[in-house]
Design a protein around this motif. Structure first.
Motif, PDB file in Angstrom:
ATOM      1  N   LEU A 103      -4.136  -1.082  11.887  1.00 27.45           N
ATOM      2  CA  LEU A 103      -2.960  -1.011  12.308  1.00 27.45           C
ATOM      3  C   LEU A 103      -2.375  -0.935  10.320  1.00 27.45           C
ATOM      4  CD1 LEU A 103      -1.129  -3.077  15.173  1.00 27.45           C
ATOM      5  CD2 LEU A 103      -1.669  -0.533  15.310  1.00 27.45           C
ATOM      6  N   CYS A 104      -2.969  -1.782   9.716  1.00 31.62           N
ATOM      7  CA  CYS A 104      -2.886  -2.367   8.516  1.00 31.62           C
ATOM      8  C   CYS A 104      -3.252  -1.076   7.297  1.00 31.62           C
ATOM      9  CB  CYS A 104      -3.569  -3.117   8.204  1.00 31.62           C
ATOM     10  SG  CYS A 104      -2.944  -5.368   8.947  1.00 31.62           S
ATOM     11  N   PHE A 105      -4.592  -0.787   8.321  1.00 32.04           N
ATOM     12  CA  PHE A 105      -4.993   0.509   7.196  1.00 32.04           C
ATOM     13  C   PHE A 105      -3.469   1.592   7.762  1.00 32.04           C
ATOM     14  CE2 PHE A 105      -6.985   4.407   7.250  1.00 32.04           C
ATOM     15  CZ  PHE A 105      -7.934   4.692   6.284  1.00 32.04           C
ATOM     16  N   GLU A 106      -3.247   2.134   8.850  1.00 29.04           N
ATOM     17  CA  GLU A 106      -2.649   3.002   9.081  1.00 29.04           C
ATOM     18  C   GLU A 106      -0.997   2.764   7.820  1.00 29.04           C
ATOM     19  OE1 GLU A 106      -2.181   3.404  13.215  1.00 29.04           O
ATOM     20  OE2 GLU A 106      -4.519   4.613  13.132  1.00 29.04           O
ATOM     21  N   ALA A 107       0.023   1.419   8.318  1.00 30.47           N
ATOM     22  CA  ALA A 107       0.485   1.610   7.876  1.00 30.47           C
ATOM     23  C   ALA A 107       0.717   1.229   6.577  1.00 30.47           C
ATOM     24  CB  ALA A 107       1.276  -0.005   8.217  1.00 30.47           C
ATOM     25  N   LEU A 108      -0.326   1.685   5.495  1.00 29.43           N
ATOM     26  CA  LEU A 108       0.130   0.461   4.183  1.00 29.43           C
ATOM     27  C   LEU A 108      -0.853   1.654   3.334  1.00 29.43           C
ATOM     28  CD1 LEU A 108      -0.961  -3.091   4.084  1.00 29.43           C
ATOM     29  CD2 LEU A 108       0.869  -2.415   4.104  1.00 29.43           C
ATOM     30  N   VAL A 109      -1.992   2.532   3.895  1.00 28.31           N
ATOM     31  CA  VAL A 109      -2.663   3.429   3.221  1.00 28.31           C
ATOM     32  C   VAL A 109      -2.424   4.593   2.725  1.00 28.31           C
ATOM     33  CG1 VAL A 109      -4.475   4.949   3.083  1.00 28.31           C
ATOM     34  CG2 VAL A 109      -5.213   2.634   3.630  1.00 28.31           C
ATOM     35  N   ALA A 110      -2.077   5.313   1.573  1.00 31.96           N
ATOM     36  CA  ALA A 110      -1.528   6.256   1.371  1.00 31.96           C
ATOM     37  C   ALA A 110       0.065   6.247   1.202  1.00 31.96           C
ATOM     38  CB  ALA A 110      -1.692   7.411   2.089  1.00 31.96           C
ATOM     39  N   ASP A 111       1.264   5.378   1.212  1.00 29.81           N
ATOM     40  CA  ASP A 111       2.191   4.973   0.749  1.00 29.81           C
ATOM     41  C   ASP A 111       2.633   3.980   0.797  1.00 29.81           C
ATOM     42  OD1 ASP A 111       2.736   7.166   2.493  1.00 29.81           O
ATOM     43  OD2 ASP A 111       3.831   5.914   4.847  1.00 29.81           O
ATOM     44  N   LYS A 112       1.732   2.812   0.393  1.00 26.63           N
ATOM     45  CA  LYS A 112       1.681   1.810  -0.904  1.00 26.63           C
ATOM     46  C   LYS A 112       0.648   1.996  -1.030  1.00 26.63           C
ATOM     47  CE  LYS A 112       5.598  -0.676   2.588  1.00 26.63           C
ATOM     48  NZ  LYS A 112       5.991  -1.483   3.228  1.00 26.63           N
ATOM     49  N   VAL A 113      -0.832   1.794  -0.209  1.00 29.89           N
ATOM     50  CA  VAL A 113      -1.752   1.283  -1.248  1.00 29.89           C
ATOM     51  C   VAL A 113      -2.775   2.607  -1.106  1.00 29.89           C
ATOM     52  CG1 VAL A 113      -3.927  -0.735  -0.696  1.00 29.89           C
ATOM     53  CG2 VAL A 113      -1.246  -1.541  -0.442  1.00 29.89           C
ATOM     54  N   SER A 114      -3.320   2.613  -2.393  1.00 25.59           N
ATOM     55  CA  SER A 114      -4.388   3.388  -2.017  1.00 25.59           C
ATOM     56  C   SER A 114      -5.695   3.466  -1.017  1.00 25.59           C
ATOM     57  CB  SER A 114      -5.543   3.573  -3.357  1.00 25.59           C
ATOM     58  OG  SER A 114      -6.160   2.739  -4.304  1.00 25.59           O
ATOM     59  N   TYR A 115      -6.345   4.448  -0.677  1.00 28.04           N
ATOM     60  CA  TYR A 115      -8.035   4.372   0.122  1.00 28.04           C
ATOM     61  C   TYR A 115      -8.847   2.817  -0.706  1.00 28.04           C
ATOM     62  CZ  TYR A 115     -11.491   5.344   2.769  1.00 28.04           C
ATOM     63  OH  TYR A 115     -12.730   5.355   3.582  1.00 28.04           O
ATOM     64  N   ALA A 116      -9.197   3.306  -1.820  1.00 26.77           N
ATOM     65  CA  ALA A 116      -9.939   2.499  -2.684  1.00 26.77           C
ATOM     66  C   ALA A 116      -9.781   1.431  -2.755  1.00 26.77           C
ATOM     67  CB  ALA A 116     -10.463   2.831  -4.003  1.00 26.77           C
ATOM     68  N   ASP A 117      -8.438   0.905  -2.847  1.00 24.77           N
ATOM     69  CA  ASP A 117      -7.340  -0.306  -3.210  1.00 24.77           C
ATOM     70  C   ASP A 117      -7.785  -1.109  -1.962  1.00 24.77           C
ATOM     71  OD1 ASP A 117      -7.253  -0.557  -5.839  1.00 24.77           O
ATOM     72  OD2 ASP A 117      -4.958   0.092  -5.545  1.00 24.77           O
ATOM     73  N   PHE A 118      -7.512  -0.565  -0.565  1.00 26.44           N
ATOM     74  CA  PHE A 118      -7.436  -1.035   0.264  1.00 26.44           C
ATOM     75  C   PHE A 118      -8.777  -2.096   0.479  1.00 26.44           C
ATOM     76  CE2 PHE A 118      -8.001  -1.269   4.835  1.00 26.44           C
ATOM     77  CZ  PHE A 118      -6.581  -2.035   5.675  1.00 26.44           C
ATOM     78  N   TRP A 119      -9.723  -0.726   0.423  1.00 24.43           N
ATOM     79  CA  TRP A 119     -10.776  -1.273   1.255  1.00 24.43           C
ATOM     80  C   TRP A 119     -11.956  -2.627   0.142  1.00 24.43           C
ATOM     81  CZ3 TRP A 119     -12.301  -1.617   5.835  1.00 24.43           C
ATOM     82  CH2 TRP A 119     -11.190  -0.436   6.750  1.00 24.43           C
ATOM     83  N   GLU A 120     -11.417  -2.504  -0.631  1.00 29.88           N
ATOM     84  CA  GLU A 120     -11.837  -3.043  -2.310  1.00 29.88           C
ATOM     85  C   GLU A 120     -11.597  -4.507  -1.694  1.00 29.88           C
ATOM     86  OE1 GLU A 120     -12.089  -0.304  -6.412  1.00 29.88           O
ATOM     87  OE2 GLU A 120     -10.372  -1.740  -6.006  1.00 29.88           O
ATOM     88  N   ARG A 121      -9.656  -4.684  -1.551  1.00 30.16           N
ATOM     89  CA  ARG A 121      -9.166  -6.009  -1.321  1.00 30.16           C
ATOM     90  C   ARG A 121      -9.595  -6.798  -0.016  1.00 30.16           C
ATOM     91  NH1 ARG A 121      -3.682  -3.500  -3.007  1.00 30.16           N
ATOM     92  NH2 ARG A 121      -4.651  -3.412  -5.099  1.00 30.16           N
ATOM     93  N   TYR A 122     -10.491  -5.594   1.143  1.00 29.32           N
ATOM     94  CA  TYR A 122     -10.529  -5.999   2.740  1.00 29.32           C
ATOM     95  C   TYR A 122     -11.471  -6.776   1.959  1.00 29.32           C
ATOM     96  CZ  TYR A 122     -13.378  -6.108   6.814  1.00 29.32           C
ATOM     97  OH  TYR A 122     -13.596  -6.411   7.512  1.00 29.32           O
ATOM     98  N   PHE A 123     -12.817  -5.776   1.633  1.00 27.62           N
ATOM     99  CA  PHE A 123     -14.387  -6.142   1.468  1.00 27.62           C
ATOM    100  C   PHE A 123     -14.550  -7.439   0.738  1.00 27.62           C
ATOM    101  CE2 PHE A 123     -14.800  -2.638   2.902  1.00 27.62           C
ATOM    102  CZ  PHE A 123     -15.958  -2.331   4.120  1.00 27.62           C
ATOM    103  N   TYR A 124     -13.133  -7.914  -0.366  1.00 26.23           N
ATOM    104  CA  TYR A 124     -13.033  -8.962  -0.805  1.00 26.23           C
ATOM    105  C   TYR A 124     -12.738 -10.306  -0.577  1.00 26.23           C
ATOM    106  CZ  TYR A 124     -12.870 -12.172  -5.041  1.00 26.23           C
ATOM    107  OH  TYR A 124     -13.200 -13.568  -5.493  1.00 26.23           O
ATOM    108  N   ARG A 125     -11.859 -10.211   0.308  1.00 30.39           N
ATOM    109  CA  ARG A 125     -11.265 -10.772   0.747  1.00 30.39           C
ATOM    110  C   ARG A 125     -11.527 -11.873   2.339  1.00 30.39           C
ATOM    111  NH1 ARG A 125      -4.965  -9.019  -1.420  1.00 30.39           N
ATOM    112  NH2 ARG A 125      -5.521 -10.412  -3.816  1.00 30.39           N
ATOM    113  N   CYS A 126     -11.831 -10.284   3.048  1.00 25.29           N
ATOM    114  CA  CYS A 126     -12.121 -10.688   3.861  1.00 25.29           C
ATOM    115  C   CYS A 126     -13.811 -11.185   4.197  1.00 25.29           C
ATOM    116  CB  CYS A 126     -12.088  -9.738   5.419  1.00 25.29           C
ATOM    117  SG  CYS A 126     -10.220  -9.867   5.210  1.00 25.29           S
TER     118      CYS A 126
END
Length: 225
Positions: A103-126
């Motif tokens: 749900l976060c991926f669909e709501a944020l990627v492209a409109d607010k966050v780039s694909y690469a930034d989304f997953w970089e932040r996921y794999f570091y913070r999670c």
């Protein structure tokens, strides 16, 4: 009055000690540590919590206010991170976490966050191992803060209690000295109901009367006879 003052001082000392103890207990309850108290979440629970928060993916990994050790850790992570190596893992994560991560991926990627930034932040913070280290550091900081707070409150309580007890002791000594007084040779050591003279006001002092008679010459008439 003295008894009331002494009682008030004793009550104040007891109040100080009681308030200090209550403050320590209240502070101990607010620190999540120890049996019976709220525990910090486990790494797995924290990971799931972060997966459903938009902030996890919207906030940059590094900001100007971050400490240098943290910045260096992020830079090392990014230097070794490859989004292409995570394609299969990403697909699995989205499938397993449809109600949170997807749900976060669909709501944020492209409109607010780039694909690469989304997953970089996921794999570091999670990352559970990294989260476990964060929890361990947090527990150490809380334990140190709790100990410092206990020492500070205990010192204040001991200082106030000692000061009040010293003041009470001083007042006791002063009270004893005020109740004692020196007696003149003509005063009774134990004043009677007629005061220090020990005789009622209407009884004449015969010794003083005889001296007055001699000065006035009244005794001469008796001698002439």
């Amino acid at each position: 009055m003295w008894g009331a003052l002494k009682s008030d001082l004793n009550e104040f000392v007891s109040t100080v000690a009681g308030d200090t103890s209550e403050a320590l207990n209240r502070m101990d309850e607010n620190f999540p540590d120890g049996e019976g108290k709220e525990q910090l979440s486990t790494a797995a629970e924290e990971r799931l919590r972060r997966m459903e928060m938009h902030e996890t993916f919207e906030s940059p990994l590094i900001s100007e206010d971050d400490p240098e050790p943290y910045k260096e850790d992020v830079k090392e992570f990014l230097a070794d991170f490859s989004i292409d190596d995570k394609t299969d893992e990403i697909a699995k994560l989205l499938e397993e976490n449809r109600d949170t991560l997807k749900l976060c991926f669909e709501a944020l990627v492209a409109d607010k966050v780039s694909y690469a930034d989304f997953w970089e932040r996921y794999f570091y913070r999670c990352d559970e191992d990294r989260i476990a280290l964060e929890i361990e550091e947090e527990e150490k900081e809380q334990a140190a803060a709790r100990e410092a707070a206990f020492q500070s409150l205990s010192s204040v309580g001991n200082l106030l209690g000692g000061a009040v007890k010293a003041a009470a002791s001083s007042l006791v000594d002063n009270g004893k000295s005020d109740n004692s007084y020196s007696m003149t040779p003509n005063q009774s050591t134990t004043p009677g109901i007629f005061g220090a003279s020990g005789r009622p006001p209407f009884v004449m002092n015969t010794a003083e009367d005889e001296e007055e008679d001699e000065e006035l010459g009244w005794d001469d008439d008796d001698d002439d006879e």
